[in-house]
Design a protein around this motif. Structure first.
Motif, mmCIF file in Angstrom:
data_model
loop_
_atom_site.group_PDB
_atom_site.id
_atom_site.type_symbol
_atom_site.label_atom_id
_atom_site.label_comp_id
_atom_site.label_asym_id
_atom_site.label_seq_id
_atom_site.Cartn_x
_atom_site.Cartn_y
_atom_site.Cartn_z
ATOM 1 N N SER A 14 0.903 -1.163 -0.016
ATOM 2 C CA SER A 14 0.045 -0.096 0.079
ATOM 3 C C SER A 14 0.804 1.302 0.140
ATOM 4 O O SER A 14 1.725 1.496 -0.701
ATOM 5 N N ILE A 15 0.519 2.500 0.862
ATOM 6 C CA ILE A 15 1.018 3.693 0.870
ATOM 7 C C ILE A 15 2.641 3.333 1.037
ATOM 8 O O ILE A 15 3.648 3.874 0.416
ATOM 9 N N GLY A 16 2.953 2.638 2.282
ATOM 10 C CA GLY A 16 4.386 2.407 2.507
ATOM 11 C C GLY A 16 5.063 1.968 1.213
ATOM 12 O O GLY A 16 6.306 2.277 1.150
ATOM 13 N N TYR A 17 4.834 1.033 0.829
ATOM 14 C CA TYR A 17 5.573 0.431 -0.615
ATOM 15 C C TYR A 17 5.607 1.372 -1.706
ATOM 16 O O TYR A 17 6.534 1.524 -2.195
ATOM 17 N N GLU A 18 4.572 2.120 -1.734
ATOM 18 C CA GLU A 18 4.574 3.244 -2.946
ATOM 19 C C GLU A 18 5.605 4.123 -2.596
ATOM 20 O O GLU A 18 6.246 4.811 -3.657
ATOM 21 N N THR A 19 5.660 4.616 -1.284
ATOM 22 C CA THR A 19 6.312 5.510 -0.874
ATOM 23 C C THR A 19 8.239 5.076 -0.969
ATOM 24 O O THR A 19 8.961 5.846 -1.291
ATOM 25 N N ALA A 20 8.150 3.731 -0.576
ATOM 26 C CA ALA A 20 9.482 3.353 -1.036
ATOM 27 C C ALA A 20 9.904 3.263 -2.147
ATOM 28 O O ALA A 20 10.857 3.733 -2.685
ATOM 29 N N ARG A 21 8.798 3.027 -3.416
ATOM 30 C CA ARG A 21 9.380 3.054 -4.763
ATOM 31 C C ARG A 21 9.405 4.509 -5.054
ATOM 32 O O ARG A 21 10.651 4.819 -5.767
ATOM 33 N N GLN A 22 8.828 5.645 -4.618
ATOM 34 C CA GLN A 22 8.752 6.896 -5.097
ATOM 35 C C GLN A 22 10.279 7.462 -4.568
ATOM 36 O O GLN A 22 11.163 8.182 -5.106
ATOM 37 N N LEU A 23 10.881 7.207 -3.172
ATOM 38 C CA LEU A 23 12.126 7.321 -2.593
ATOM 39 C C LEU A 23 13.183 6.787 -3.277
ATOM 40 O O LEU A 23 14.158 7.256 -3.618
ATOM 41 N N GLY A 24 12.859 5.622 -3.786
ATOM 42 C CA GLY A 24 13.838 4.669 -4.540
ATOM 43 C C GLY A 24 14.305 5.358 -5.996
ATOM 44 O O GLY A 24 15.416 5.522 -6.336
ATOM 45 N N TYR A 28 17.574 7.232 -3.234
ATOM 46 C CA TYR A 28 17.379 6.986 -1.903
ATOM 47 C C TYR A 28 17.762 5.342 -1.984
ATOM 48 O O TYR A 28 17.107 4.635 -2.416
ATOM 49 N N ARG A 29 18.654 5.006 -0.953
ATOM 50 C CA ARG A 29 18.527 3.542 -0.349
ATOM 51 C C ARG A 29 17.552 3.502 0.552
ATOM 52 O O ARG A 29 17.549 4.265 1.857
ATOM 53 N N VAL A 30 16.575 2.616 0.367
ATOM 54 C CA VAL A 30 15.257 2.512 1.047
ATOM 55 C C VAL A 30 15.274 1.277 1.882
ATOM 56 O O VAL A 30 15.571 0.177 1.150
ATOM 57 N N LEU A 31 15.201 1.177 3.450
ATOM 58 C CA LEU A 31 15.132 0.159 4.037
ATOM 59 C C LEU A 31 13.693 -0.086 4.334
ATOM 60 O O LEU A 31 12.776 0.762 4.913
ATOM 61 N N LEU A 32 12.982 -1.063 3.740
ATOM 62 C CA LEU A 32 11.736 -1.371 3.608
ATOM 63 C C LEU A 32 11.222 -2.427 4.785
ATOM 64 O O LEU A 32 11.497 -3.427 4.940
ATOM 65 N N GLY A 33 10.674 -1.561 5.736
ATOM 66 C CA GLY A 33 10.541 -2.216 7.052
ATOM 67 C C GLY A 33 9.136 -2.989 7.065
ATOM 68 O O GLY A 33 8.127 -2.430 6.689
ATOM 69 N N ALA A 34 9.221 -4.235 7.492
ATOM 70 C CA ALA A 34 8.266 -5.087 7.812
ATOM 71 C C ALA A 34 8.088 -5.923 8.965
ATOM 72 O O ALA A 34 9.018 -6.257 9.210
ATOM 73 N N ARG A 35 6.990 -6.160 9.416
ATOM 74 C CA ARG A 35 6.788 -7.006 10.587
ATOM 75 C C ARG A 35 6.918 -8.449 9.929
ATOM 76 O O ARG A 35 7.759 -9.172 10.878
ATOM 77 N N GLU A 50 12.786 -3.052 -10.512
ATOM 78 C CA GLU A 50 12.590 -1.902 -11.095
ATOM 79 C C GLU A 50 13.781 -1.138 -10.933
ATOM 80 O O GLU A 50 13.926 0.076 -11.498
ATOM 81 N N GLY A 51 14.984 -1.502 -10.422
ATOM 82 C CA GLY A 51 16.191 -1.000 -10.642
ATOM 83 C C GLY A 51 16.563 -0.098 -9.390
ATOM 84 O O GLY A 51 17.490 0.608 -9.316
ATOM 85 N N LEU A 52 15.753 -0.407 -8.280
ATOM 86 C CA LEU A 52 15.614 0.579 -7.034
ATOM 87 C C LEU A 52 16.634 -0.292 -6.034
ATOM 88 O O LEU A 52 16.847 -1.359 -5.956
#
Length: 241
Positions: A14-24, A28-35, A50-52
């Motif tokens: 959802s929103i967190g995933y898309e935020t990771a994509r846009q920052l990527g 940015y190096r994105v740490l995708l946090g997940a429980r 996608e090359g991110l």
């Protein structure tokens, strides 16, 4: 590439995933946090394709040990953190009248939506201070705005959900508290309202896309030194507390 690192909690969908994509896409190096680390790995792999530069990070915002381990991992691998986005959240049991919502349900909402961001921010603050400058974004909601909720002319006036709404109001207060403490540092703290977005959170009944929702979060996350501190925004328009 920016050589800057961002952490997003609850980012495997959802929103967190898309935020990771846009920052990527911004480098940015994105740490995708997940429980759930396996879900985090699957989500990260899709963005890497996608090359991110996306890396999964196991973090449960309700678990002190999980947060400490995540902070230690970031310290060992990056030594600093440039962006922290407290995105993880839960809706709780709804719809239900405030007089009928059990305290146990409300407590569970607060554990994730309020105490979670406090725990994560406190744990990662040394890493944020180690960056040249940093931004913290609390992903709130328009339903946390007392100004909007008390205005009969506002679209949110009739949405009277005790646990969720008040948790976001509390998160806004947390935003102000950290912003005031860090006002003399190179760290800015702001809250974002992503708007009523079509996600699993609301059974995809929202009218906004995840792309639209993430854009406002990314804007706050990438503010320069001239940007606001201790404020609440929907896209780039300030929202009343």
């Amino acid at each position: 590439m920016t050589n800057k690192t961002a952490l997003i909690t609850g980012a495997n969908k959802s929103i967190g995933y898309e935020t990771a994509r846009q920052l990527g896409k911004l480098g940015y190096r994105v740490l995708l946090g997940a429980r759930d680390l396996e879900r985090g790995r699957s989500a990260a792999q899709a963005l890497v394709a996608e090359g991110l530069d996306i890396r999964p990070l196991s973090i449960d915002v309700t678990d002190e040990a999980s947060i400490r381990d995540a902070a230690a991992w970031v310290s060992d691998h990056d030594g600093k953190l440039d962006i922290l986005i407290n995105n993880a959240g839960i809706p709780g049991r709804q719809p239900v009248a405030p007089s009928e919502q059990g305290v146990d349900d409300i407590r569970a909402i607060y554990e994730t939506n309020v105490f979670g961001p406090i725990r994560v921010t406190q744990a990662f603050l040394p890493l944020l201070k180690a960056a040249e400058r940093a931004n913290i974004v609390m992903v709130s909601s328009g339903l946390g705005s007392l100004g909007w909720l008390s205005d009969p002319a506002n679209m949110f006036f009739g949405v009277n959900i005790l646990g969720y709404n008040s948790s976001k109001t509390a998160l806004n207060a947390v935003t102000v508290a950290f912003a005031k403490e860090l006002a003399d540092t190179a760290i800015k703290v702001n809250a974002a309202d992503p708007g009523y977005t079509a996600t699993d959170f609301n059974g995809h009944t929202g009218y906004r896309t995840v792309e639209q929702a993430a854009a406002g979060i990314v804007w706050l996350a990438t503010l320069d030194a001239s940007g606001p501190n201790g404020a609440f925004y929907f896209e780039q328009t300030q929202v009343p507390w």
